[in-house]
Design a protein around this motif. Structure first.
Motif, PDB file in Angstrom:
ATOM      1  N   LEU A   1       2.117   9.499  -5.629  1.00  0.00           N
ATOM      2  CA  LEU A   1       2.279  10.760  -4.910  1.00  0.00           C
ATOM      3  C   LEU A   1       3.640  11.381  -5.222  1.00  0.00           C
ATOM      4  O   LEU A   1       3.759  12.592  -5.428  1.00  0.00           O
TER       5      LEU A   1
ATOM      6  N   ILE B   1       5.701   5.391   4.794  1.00  0.00           N
ATOM      7  CA  ILE B   1       5.522   5.871   3.419  1.00  0.00           C
ATOM      8  C   ILE B   1       6.473   7.000   2.989  1.00  0.00           C
ATOM      9  O   ILE B   1       6.800   7.102   1.800  1.00  0.00           O
TER      10      ILE B   1
ATOM     11  N   LEU C   1       1.648   1.674  -3.599  1.00  0.00           N
ATOM     12  CA  LEU C   1       0.467   2.068  -4.375  1.00  0.00           C
ATOM     13  C   LEU C   1       0.118   3.538  -4.155  1.00  0.00           C
ATOM     14  O   LEU C   1      -0.324   4.223  -5.066  1.00  0.00           O
ATOM     15  N   ILE C   2       0.305   4.003  -2.931  1.00  0.00           N
ATOM     16  CA  ILE C   2      -0.002   5.407  -2.643  1.00  0.00           C
ATOM     17  C   ILE C   2       1.227   6.281  -2.896  1.00  0.00           C
ATOM     18  O   ILE C   2       1.126   7.357  -3.462  1.00  0.00           O
ATOM     19  N   GLY C   3       2.392   5.773  -2.466  1.00  0.00           N
ATOM     20  CA  GLY C   3       3.591   6.612  -2.437  1.00  0.00           C
ATOM     21  C   GLY C   3       4.175   6.919  -3.808  1.00  0.00           C
ATOM     22  O   GLY C   3       4.610   8.043  -4.047  1.00  0.00           O
TER      23      GLY C   3
ATOM     24  N   THR D   1       3.732  18.750  -0.222  1.00  0.00           N
ATOM     25  CA  THR D   1       4.011  17.378   0.206  1.00  0.00           C
ATOM     26  C   THR D   1       5.150  17.317   1.218  1.00  0.00           C
ATOM     27  O   THR D   1       5.086  16.566   2.186  1.00  0.00           O
TER      28      THR D   1
ATOM     29  N   PHE E   1       0.826  -1.213   0.000  1.00  0.00           N
ATOM     30  CA  PHE E   1       0.000   0.000   0.000  1.00  0.00           C
ATOM     31  C   PHE E   1       0.860   1.263   0.000  1.00  0.00           C
ATOM     32  O   PHE E   1       0.482   2.264  -0.609  1.00  0.00           O
ATOM     33  N   CYS E   2       2.000   1.202   0.653  1.00  0.00           N
ATOM     34  CA  CYS E   2       2.926   2.348   0.588  1.00  0.00           C
ATOM     35  C   CYS E   2       3.306   2.631  -0.857  1.00  0.00           C
ATOM     36  O   CYS E   2       3.355   3.783  -1.288  1.00  0.00           O
TER      37      CYS E   2
ATOM     38  N   VAL F   1       7.923   8.142  -1.193  1.00  0.00           N
ATOM     39  CA  VAL F   1       7.468   9.380  -1.834  1.00  0.00           C
ATOM     40  C   VAL F   1       8.680  10.253  -2.157  1.00  0.00           C
ATOM     41  O   VAL F   1       8.857  10.733  -3.281  1.00  0.00           O
TER      42      VAL F   1
ATOM     43  N   ILE G   1       1.764   2.098   7.651  1.00  0.00           N
ATOM     44  CA  ILE G   1       1.796   2.812   6.369  1.00  0.00           C
ATOM     45  C   ILE G   1       2.156   4.287   6.606  1.00  0.00           C
ATOM     46  O   ILE G   1       3.028   4.839   5.931  1.00  0.00           O
TER      47      ILE G   1
END
Lengths: 307, 410
Positions: free
Chosen positions: A115, A168, A110-112, A129, A107-108, A172, A164
């Motif tokens: 981003l 994360i 998928l989101i990171g 950010t 998930f890190c 990023v 997470i």
């Protein structure tokens, strides 16, 4: 002596309580409950799978992966280390921890990664950010454990959510760094041929940044591992729970056993992912080839472009 | 005919207060004053030029002169502050992002100083990049890439990767990548600047050869005046963001506009710039059946000691003064063999011919005498003391530019 507090006092704690308990929790609890469904689905499936696969098969798979990406030494270490974990009796807890870590890192990523791409494309996005990431990295994780429990309850999934948040930032940051670090003349070349931003991202920026992104993934993984024990405080299981129980009962032996398990797992995962970052992108195979390589256990044959 | 590329009043000012800086420029403030007072850096000021189809237009300047900024404005990598850039009459500066993208895909390609090849792709994939962007199927673009690689002699390397190639080879790939999409305009930003001198020379010759068949419209950026003189049909000398002089190589070397250009031109091998046609005198010849007296009289009047004799319009040979004096032998028997050349031949190629000590005949396509290169003119031209070489054709520049340039002493 006069101090500012004599004039004005700020009841920050009361405000925070009012905000979280009075507004966030009553209004958004269902939303947060629903948001954790995908996380818990992935986690439960993965946990069940890892517990179902026989120990020898898992060990063999990790040993081969170590051999492919990290060399003979790490492969031997993996074999002996996993055998040791099994012999001290913590194999199931280790697999649960592994499932938690893989879920968090997934998930890190998928989101990171998106981003990070977003932050790399606009200076404004990065300006927003960056301080958020700074706060996430410096704030003690105990601070957000309480609101997380209030919003998500206790258990494995809230533990993952806390992990997470904690893990994360590096992915990023390094995705942003990798994309911004692509040579300027290559960007100009891509522009001069009339590429769209997506074409440039896919053809040039992501492949060129892949090494850096994988380094970020490795950092994220290590942070996730270090969060295992803390996450266990809010009901996440696995090796973290073993350590916590040992701590609670002043059972030095139990705490040590859990700790050793975490260390072995950490070393194995670190070496393998580091190897992926370095070997996977020698003199730059394409992104597709790299992703293909992750699922292979042998060195790639020299591929010819079709056509 | 319309020029392929036409640039009018092009300005680039970097910094937040560019509008104000533009006004100050119009009021005649200098670049330094504007930088000090507004913080805006003037990159290019009032560039005006036209490039005809198939022409190589070279922009020569030192670092910081604004030449790289100028070339990047031509394909919109750097948006201009004001001015027009027309390709086939269409303004690139104001056409909008979507149209600009289409123009970049179809009409204009760029070659970079440090090659800018994608290291994670093979040579063929790199060459096919522009085609990939256009959405051409893989098989077709590979075929086109191989064909283009053939043109630059690198087909065997199609499946290698850029780091495996030498600098010269990488730049050939850069050129092939630019050519593969079939653009009409080629922008070359110091393409040979990062190469060793010998390789650079080789690449320059190759570009000249390629251009004979390609006939692309090329804007070529360089800091090397020798390179500019070798490649350019016309050259613009740039300093502090403005054009100091625009003209054919012979104009630049023969009539430098100011001390700055003169300083550059000083070290130039003039024998490689001027051509036989530039210094040839109009053909003054005698007929092969003329009398001794007439020929000697002609020599006296024209002040030459050797003249060409024609026989029915064809060159019969050279007559020398010392052979004719005091003899009565028929003129025909005094004819000496002669050296002939063509008007476009560079002077340095005439040296072996000049060694005979006789004037050199300049002939046209029908092998008739179109001019004569006298050896004293040759030396005078090489020494730079001769004022004879008039511009071969008048410099084609923007109106303003022409006026300003003409005002300078030649």
């Amino acid at each position: 002596m006069l101090s500012p507090a004599d004039l004005v006092t700020i009841p920050l704690d009361d405000w925070m309580n009012a905000f979280v308990r009075g507004w966030l929790v009553p209004n958004f609890r269902p939303f947060f409950r629903a948001a954790q469904v995908p996380v818990s689905n992935v986690l439960n499936t993965l946990n069940a799978f890892l517990l179902w696969v026989p120990m020898l098969v898992t060990t063999a798979a990790f040993t081969l992966a170590a051999l492919r990406w990290a060399g003979v030494g790490t492969a031997i270490f993996t074999l002996l280390g996993f055998a040791f974990i099994d012999m001290i009796g913590y194999w199931p807890e280790t697999m649960t921890t592994l499932a938690m870590i893989v879920t968090s890192v997934l998930f890190c990523a998928l989101i990171g990664v998106p981003l990070g791409i977003f932050a790399a494309r606009s200076d404004t996005a990065w300006k927003i950010t960056r301080p958020v990431l700074d706060i996430m990295q410096t704030i003690p994780s105990f601070v957000y454990l309480v609101p997380i429990v209030m919003l998500f309850g206790v258990g494995m999934t809230p533990g993952i959510i806390a992990t997470i948040i904690f893990a994360i930032p590096p992915i990023v940051r390094l995705t942003n760094l990798g994309i911004r670090g692509v040579r300027h003349d290559l960007i100009e070349a891509a522009q001069s041929f009339g590429s769209t931003r997506w074409q440039m991202l896919w053809d040039l920026q992501l492949p060129m940044a892949m090494r850096t992104i994988l380094a970020g993934l490795n950092q994220t993984l290590m942070l996730a591992l270090s969060m295992v024990v803390i996450a266990a405080l809010i009901g996440a299981g696995g090796l973290g729970l073993v350590v916590n129980t040992g701590l609670g009962r002043l059972n030095v032996g139990e705490a040590t056993s859990g700790g050793v398990g975490i260390v072995i797992l950490a070393i194995v995962l670190d070496r393998i992912t580091q190897g992926m970052g370095e070997k996977g992108l020698g003199v730059g195979p394409s992104l597709a080839r790299l992703l293909g390589g992750v699922f292979r256990t042998r060195p790639l044959p020299d591929q010819k472009t079709p056509g | 005919m319309h020029p392929k590329l036409s640039v009018r009043h092009l300005f680039k000012i970097f910094g937040a207060r560019s509008e104000e800086a533009l006004e100050r420029l119009a009021q005649g403030q200098s670049k330094e004053e504007i930088l000090r007072e507004t913080g805006a850096a003037v990159g290019v000021q009032d560039a005006n030029f036209e490039v005809a189809e198939g022409e190589i237009f070279v922009v020569m300047g030192l670092s910081g002169s604004g030449k790289s900024t100028l070339v990047r404005m031509l394909n919109g990598l750097i948006p201009p502050t004001s001015g027009k850039i027309c390709i086939d009459g269409e303004d690139v500066a104001s056409c909008g992002a979507a149209r600009l993208q289409a123009i970049r895909r179809e009409k204009i390609a760029m070659v970079f100083q440090h090659f800018a090849l994608f290291p994670h792709w093979t040579i063929a994939e790199n060459v096919a990049y522009g085609l990939k962007i256009k959405g051409i199927p893989a098989a077709e673009r590979r075929a086109k890439a191989l064909e283009t690689l053939d043109q630059v002699g690198l087909r065997p390397w199609a499946d290698a990767r850029p780091p495996q190639l030498s600098g010269g080879m990488q730049q050939r790939v850069g050129l092939a990548r630019a050519l593969a999409t079939g653009p009409q305009v080629l922008l070359m930003d110091e393409p040979f600047g990062a190469l060793d001198p010998l390789i650079r020379r080789e690449m320059q010759d190759e570009l000249v050869t390629l251009q004979k068949t390609l006939k692309k419209t090329i804007v070529f950026i360089t800091h090397d005046l020798n390179e500019a003189l070798l490649l350019g049909n016309r050259i613009a000398i740039m300093r502090d963001g403005r054009f100091v002089q625009v003209g054919a190589p012979q104009d630049i070397v023969g009539h430098p506009a100011d001390d700055y250009v003169s300083a550059f031109v000083g070290d130039i091998d003039r024998g490689r710039v001027f051509r036989a046609g530039d210094i040839a005198r109009p053909p003054q010849s005698v007929q092969v059946d003329a009398s001794h007296a007439d020929v000697l009289d002609f020599m006296m009047r024209s002040g030459r000691t050797a003249v060409y004799a024609l026989d029915n319009g064809r060159i019969a040979g050279v007559l020398c003064h010392e052979d004719l004096v005091g003899t009565t032998v028929a003129i025909r028997d005094h004819l000496k063999p002669f050296a002939r050349t063509r008007p476009e031949v560079k002077l340095h190629e005439l040296y072996p011919l000049a060694a005979r000590g006789l004037p050199i005949a300049v002939v046209d396509d029908n092998d008739t005498l179109s001019g004569v290169v006298e050896l004293d003119d040759l030396f005078a031209c090489l020494a730079g003391t001769d004022s004879r070489p008039a511009p071969a054709h008048p410099p084609v520049t923007a109106h303003q530019q022409t006026e300003r340039l003409d005002a300078q002493p030649g």
